[in-house]
Design a protein around this motif. Structure first.
Motif, PDB file in Angstrom:
ATOM      1  N   THR A 182       0.834  -1.203   0.000  1.00 43.93           N
ATOM      2  CA  THR A 182       0.000   0.000   0.000  1.00 43.93           C
ATOM      3  C   THR A 182       0.870   1.254   0.000  1.00 43.93           C
ATOM      4  OG1 THR A 182      -1.793  -1.135   1.162  1.00 43.93           O
ATOM      5  CG2 THR A 182      -1.768   1.271   1.292  1.00 43.93           C
ATOM      6  N   TYR A 183       1.919   1.252   0.793  1.00 38.26           N
ATOM      7  CA  TYR A 183       2.800   2.421   0.899  1.00 38.26           C
ATOM      8  C   TYR A 183       3.579   2.652  -0.393  1.00 38.26           C
ATOM      9  CZ  TYR A 183       5.680   5.864   3.344  1.00 38.26           C
ATOM     10  OH  TYR A 183       6.291   7.038   3.752  1.00 38.26           O
ATOM     11  N   ASN A 184       3.974   1.571  -1.054  1.00 35.35           N
ATOM     12  CA  ASN A 184       4.810   1.679  -2.267  1.00 35.35           C
ATOM     13  C   ASN A 184       4.000   1.711  -3.561  1.00 35.35           C
ATOM     14  OD1 ASN A 184       7.162   1.683  -0.776  1.00 35.35           O
ATOM     15  ND2 ASN A 184       7.609  -0.479  -1.076  1.00 35.35           N
ATOM     16  N   LEU A 185       2.698   1.692  -3.458  1.00 38.17           N
ATOM     17  CA  LEU A 185       1.833   1.530  -4.629  1.00 38.17           C
ATOM     18  C   LEU A 185       2.116   2.547  -5.735  1.00 38.17           C
ATOM     19  CD1 LEU A 185      -0.681   0.119  -5.877  1.00 38.17           C
ATOM     20  CD2 LEU A 185      -2.073   1.822  -4.698  1.00 38.17           C
ATOM     21  N   GLN A 186       2.296   3.809  -5.370  1.00 42.59           N
ATOM     22  CA  GLN A 186       2.429   4.856  -6.379  1.00 42.59           C
ATOM     23  C   GLN A 186       3.759   4.784  -7.141  1.00 42.59           C
ATOM     24  OE1 GLN A 186      -0.032   6.706  -7.338  1.00 42.59           O
ATOM     25  NE2 GLN A 186      -1.344   5.847  -5.740  1.00 42.59           N
ATOM     26  N   HIS A 187       4.706   4.030  -6.625  1.00 43.20           N
ATOM     27  CA  HIS A 187       5.993   3.921  -7.328  1.00 43.20           C
ATOM     28  C   HIS A 187       5.818   3.286  -8.698  1.00 43.20           C
ATOM     29  CE1 HIS A 187      10.245   3.292  -8.060  1.00 43.20           C
ATOM     30  NE2 HIS A 187      10.028   1.998  -8.226  1.00 43.20           N
ATOM     31  N   ASN A 188       4.945   2.282  -8.786  1.00 44.89           N
ATOM     32  CA  ASN A 188       4.688   1.613 -10.066  1.00 44.89           C
ATOM     33  C   ASN A 188       3.310   0.967  -9.992  1.00 44.89           C
ATOM     34  OD1 ASN A 188       4.618   0.053 -12.396  1.00 44.89           O
ATOM     35  ND2 ASN A 188       6.803  -0.443 -12.314  1.00 44.89           N
ATOM     36  N   VAL A 189       2.294   1.791 -10.225  1.00 46.66           N
ATOM     37  CA  VAL A 189       0.916   1.308 -10.113  1.00 46.66           C
ATOM     38  C   VAL A 189       0.663   0.125 -11.040  1.00 46.66           C
ATOM     39  CG1 VAL A 189      -1.497   1.918 -10.542  1.00 46.66           C
ATOM     40  CG2 VAL A 189      -0.003   3.507  -9.314  1.00 46.66           C
ATOM     41  N   MET A 190       1.228   0.184 -12.247  1.00 41.02           N
ATOM     42  CA  MET A 190       0.948  -0.856 -13.226  1.00 41.02           C
ATOM     43  C   MET A 190       1.520  -2.213 -12.824  1.00 41.02           C
ATOM     44  SD  MET A 190      -1.155   0.150 -15.380  1.00 41.02           S
ATOM     45  CE  MET A 190      -1.084  -1.347 -16.365  1.00 41.02           C
ATOM     46  N   ARG A 191       2.627  -2.242 -12.104  1.00 36.47           N
ATOM     47  CA  ARG A 191       3.156  -3.544 -11.669  1.00 36.47           C
ATOM     48  C   ARG A 191       2.212  -4.162 -10.650  1.00 36.47           C
ATOM     49  NH1 ARG A 191       6.747  -7.466 -12.217  1.00 36.47           N
ATOM     50  NH2 ARG A 191       6.968  -6.585 -14.286  1.00 36.47           N
ATOM     51  N   PHE A 192       1.697  -3.358  -9.728  1.00 36.98           N
ATOM     52  CA  PHE A 192       0.727  -3.879  -8.769  1.00 36.98           C
ATOM     53  C   PHE A 192      -0.581  -4.256  -9.459  1.00 36.98           C
ATOM     54  CE2 PHE A 192       3.512  -1.607  -5.762  1.00 36.98           C
ATOM     55  CZ  PHE A 192       3.671  -2.594  -4.797  1.00 36.98           C
ATOM     56  N   ALA A 193      -0.980  -3.478 -10.462  1.00 39.47           N
ATOM     57  CA  ALA A 193      -2.203  -3.794 -11.197  1.00 39.47           C
ATOM     58  C   ALA A 193      -2.031  -5.082 -11.993  1.00 39.47           C
ATOM     59  CB  ALA A 193      -2.573  -2.636 -12.122  1.00 39.47           C
ATOM     60  N   LYS A 194      -0.832  -5.291 -12.513  1.00 38.00           N
ATOM     61  CA  LYS A 194      -0.550  -6.484 -13.311  1.00 38.00           C
ATOM     62  C   LYS A 194      -0.694  -7.754 -12.478  1.00 38.00           C
ATOM     63  CE  LYS A 194       3.266  -8.269 -16.205  1.00 38.00           C
ATOM     64  NZ  LYS A 194       4.635  -7.935 -16.698  1.00 38.00           N
ATOM     65  N   VAL A 195      -0.108  -7.769 -11.288  1.00 40.22           N
ATOM     66  CA  VAL A 195      -0.218  -8.969 -10.450  1.00 40.22           C
ATOM     67  C   VAL A 195      -1.648  -9.120  -9.937  1.00 40.22           C
ATOM     68  CG1 VAL A 195       0.485  -7.897  -8.240  1.00 40.22           C
ATOM     69  CG2 VAL A 195       0.936 -10.317  -8.645  1.00 40.22           C
ATOM     70  N   CYS A 220      -8.482   3.775 -14.537  1.00 38.80           N
ATOM     71  CA  CYS A 220      -7.853   4.020 -13.228  1.00 38.80           C
ATOM     72  C   CYS A 220      -7.210   2.724 -12.730  1.00 38.80           C
ATOM     73  CB  CYS A 220      -8.882   4.537 -12.220  1.00 38.80           C
ATOM     74  SG  CYS A 220      -8.153   4.982 -10.622  1.00 38.80           S
ATOM     75  N   PRO A 221      -5.997   2.388 -13.228  1.00 37.15           N
ATOM     76  CA  PRO A 221      -5.326   1.149 -12.825  1.00 37.15           C
ATOM     77  C   PRO A 221      -5.094   1.054 -11.318  1.00 37.15           C
ATOM     78  CG  PRO A 221      -4.222   2.160 -14.697  1.00 37.15           C
ATOM     79  CD  PRO A 221      -5.219   3.153 -14.216  1.00 37.15           C
ATOM     80  N   GLU A 222      -5.084   2.204 -10.655  1.00 38.38           N
ATOM     81  CA  GLU A 222      -4.872   2.196  -9.211  1.00 38.38           C
ATOM     82  C   GLU A 222      -5.968   1.410  -8.494  1.00 38.38           C
ATOM     83  OE1 GLU A 222      -4.489   5.378  -5.514  1.00 38.38           O
ATOM     84  OE2 GLU A 222      -4.027   6.042  -7.558  1.00 38.38           O
ATOM     85  N   ARG A 223      -7.184   1.467  -9.023  1.00 35.02           N
ATOM     86  CA  ARG A 223      -8.270   0.693  -8.417  1.00 35.02           C
ATOM     87  C   ARG A 223      -7.969  -0.801  -8.493  1.00 35.02           C
ATOM     88  NH1 ARG A 223     -12.095   4.061 -11.597  1.00 35.02           N
ATOM     89  NH2 ARG A 223     -12.776   5.798 -10.287  1.00 35.02           N
ATOM     90  N   THR A 224      -7.467  -1.223  -9.637  1.00 37.92           N
ATOM     91  CA  THR A 224      -7.105  -2.644  -9.791  1.00 37.92           C
ATOM     92  C   THR A 224      -5.980  -3.013  -8.841  1.00 37.92           C
ATOM     93  OG1 THR A 224      -7.749  -2.564 -12.120  1.00 37.92           O
ATOM     94  CG2 THR A 224      -6.343  -4.394 -11.440  1.00 37.92           C
ATOM     95  N   ALA A 225      -4.970  -2.148  -8.763  1.00 38.84           N
ATOM     96  CA  ALA A 225      -3.822  -2.420  -7.891  1.00 38.84           C
ATOM     97  C   ALA A 225      -4.262  -2.562  -6.436  1.00 38.84           C
ATOM     98  CB  ALA A 225      -2.799  -1.296  -8.034  1.00 38.84           C
ATOM     99  N   LYS A 226      -5.109  -1.658  -5.986  1.00 41.70           N
ATOM    100  CA  LYS A 226      -5.588  -1.716  -4.596  1.00 41.70           C
ATOM    101  C   LYS A 226      -6.452  -2.959  -4.368  1.00 41.70           C
ATOM    102  CE  LYS A 226      -5.442   3.236  -3.552  1.00 41.70           C
ATOM    103  NZ  LYS A 226      -6.253   4.453  -3.245  1.00 41.70           N
ATOM    104  N   ALA A 227      -7.229  -3.325  -5.372  1.00 39.35           N
ATOM    105  CA  ALA A 227      -8.047  -4.540  -5.250  1.00 39.35           C
ATOM    106  C   ALA A 227      -7.168  -5.770  -5.096  1.00 39.35           C
ATOM    107  CB  ALA A 227      -8.955  -4.681  -6.470  1.00 39.35           C
ATOM    108  N   GLY A 228      -6.022  -5.781  -5.777  1.00 41.87           N
ATOM    109  CA  GLY A 228      -5.100  -6.909  -5.654  1.00 41.87           C
ATOM    110  C   GLY A 228      -4.511  -7.016  -4.267  1.00 41.87           C
ATOM    111  N   ILE A 229      -4.195  -5.887  -3.653  1.00 42.25           N
ATOM    112  CA  ILE A 229      -3.660  -5.902  -2.285  1.00 42.25           C
ATOM    113  C   ILE A 229      -4.724  -6.403  -1.318  1.00 42.25           C
ATOM    114  CG2 ILE A 229      -2.719  -4.492  -0.425  1.00 42.25           C
ATOM    115  CD1 ILE A 229      -1.538  -2.653  -2.634  1.00 42.25           C
ATOM    116  N   ARG A 230      -5.963  -5.959  -1.514  1.00 43.79           N
ATOM    117  CA  ARG A 230      -7.057  -6.454  -0.661  1.00 43.79           C
ATOM    118  C   ARG A 230      -7.264  -7.954  -0.847  1.00 43.79           C
ATOM    119  NH1 ARG A 230      -9.599  -1.653  -2.445  1.00 43.79           N
ATOM    120  NH2 ARG A 230     -10.843  -2.833  -3.942  1.00 43.79           N
TER     121      ARG A 230
END
Length: 392
Positions: free
Chosen positions: A294-307, A320-330
């Protein structure tokens, strides 16, 4: 992809009853006087230790025993093992247990042939020489059976530190999934969490064009998502145990990490928790990973969204790929909770008032000079903020 070298010479014997061949493998790799190293009573109660002794005796190998390894293995037992190896002219160290036992065996093997203090290796000295090591694995988690790494806790100051070197790679590793069928669900879940963490630490990279290893990591994560619930529901599920056991080795022998930068922030931050509170490493990682991501998310949103998309099945939100990235962390946190892992500081027994100390030791211990992280460079203040995300 970056340039790399990769050499992983460990001989693996995988399957039912393979521990019965332990003596043959010790002899094959030059051993004659063995230190038999193990943890608590489970290897005795299950009959595994007796079977291993019988296998050594069949090959007319002599051995001395050193039990007592604890989770987060301690330096005191390492010193005892080094002294025993020298006294008995041991020429091979055989670890019977999980990652803690194997890590302790590695430290003993290196210290037995070193004139100085073995702890030098855990303060940055490269490990270039050690007695040959074999392993009989009883829990899939740390991946130490196939890796060049070891982590030990020094009782003076309760410092948890790592060492690495090719001399730490086992000559052989025996992997019998049936040996894990007696594990309690909590230990099994901790192991699965550690495996997932080893995969994320490699997935979070700043190196471009690493599709091959990305796909390897994703595949192993998907296997854990599939097999984890099956083995929690049915601890005797041999095939689920088998897939988890091999994934644990693959996750940490670095075949998934070559040619790419790696992170290891979650491990650096967690090590301070398990050193101070003696919590299970996997349990600590379950609390740490979502906070770090969560803390590092903005460094590379697309890598978190990809996984999130490829592994956790979260639909890709291209607007808004950030929504996907946050959903992956959840989704990660929900999965870990579903298999019995903790969510926050309180469930680990950690205390909010200790955060300044934890952040300082994470950033300045283990050879660090105030910054940690291979994906995002984090200061002591950053690390403190990450710990604060774990409180609730």
């Amino acid at each position: 992809m970056d340039n790399f070298t990769f050499y992983a010479p460990t001989y693996f014997a995988f399957g039912k009853d393979t521990e019965m061949e332990a003596g043959k493998y010790v002899k094959r790799f030059g051993g004659s006087r063995v230190l038999l190293h193990y943890g608590g009573g489970s290897v005795k109660r299950s009959g595994l230790l007796d079977r291993v002794k019988h296998a050594l005796e069949q090959e007319q190998l002599t051995y001395v025993e050193l039990g007592g390894v604890k989770p987060n293995p301690r330096s005191g037992l390492v010193y005892e093992g080094i002294e025993l190896c020298r006294k008995e002219n041991v020429d091979f160290v055989l670890a019977v247990g999980g990652g803690s036992t194997i890590d302790s065996a590695k430290a003993i093997a290196a210290g037995a042939v070193y004139d100085g203090d073995f702890w030098d290796y855990y303060e940055g000295k490269p490990v270039e020489k050690a007695l040959p090591i074999g392993t009989i694995l009883t829990i899939a988690a740390a991946g130490s059976e196939g890796s060049p790494d070891s982590v030990i806790t020094k009782e003076e100051g309760m410092l948890k530190r790592g060492a690495t070197g090719e001399a730490f790679r086992a000559k052989f590793s025996i992997l019998n999934p049936a040996l894990m069928q007696t594990l309690p669900p909590f230990q099994t879940a901790c192991g699965i969490t550690d495996i997932i963490a080893h995969l994320y630490e490699r997935y979070l990279t700043n190196t471009e064009e690493v599709e091959t290893t990305d796909r390897m990591i994703e595949g192993l994560m998907l296997a854990m998502i599939h097999e984890g619930p099956r083995v929690i529901e049915d601890p005797n599920h041999y095939q689920a145990r088998a897939n988890i056991m091999w994934a644990g080795m693959m996750a940490h022998n670095n075949s998934c990490g070559v040619g790419r930068t790696q992170d290891w922030t979650s491990h650096d931050i967690e090590h301070e928790l398990s050193a101070k509170y003696d919590c299970a490493h996997g349990a600590g990682l379950a609390v740490v990973m979502p906070a770090v991501f969560t803390y590092n998310l903005q460094h590379n949103v697309m890598r978190f969204a990809k996984v999130a998309n490829r592994v956790w099945g979260c639909p890709m939100d291209f607007e808004c790929p950030e929504r996907t990235a946050k959903a992956g962390i959840r989704a990660l946190q929900q999965f870990l909770t579903s298999i019995g892992m903790p969510r926050n500081f309180a469930e680990l027994g950690a205390k909010e008032e200790d955060i300044p100390e934890l952040a300082h030791t994470a950033c300045y211990g283990n050879g660090n000079s105030g910054q940690i992280g291979g994906f995002v460079s984090l200061s002591e203040e950053d690390v403190a903020n990450i710990y604060r995300l774990m409180v609730f």
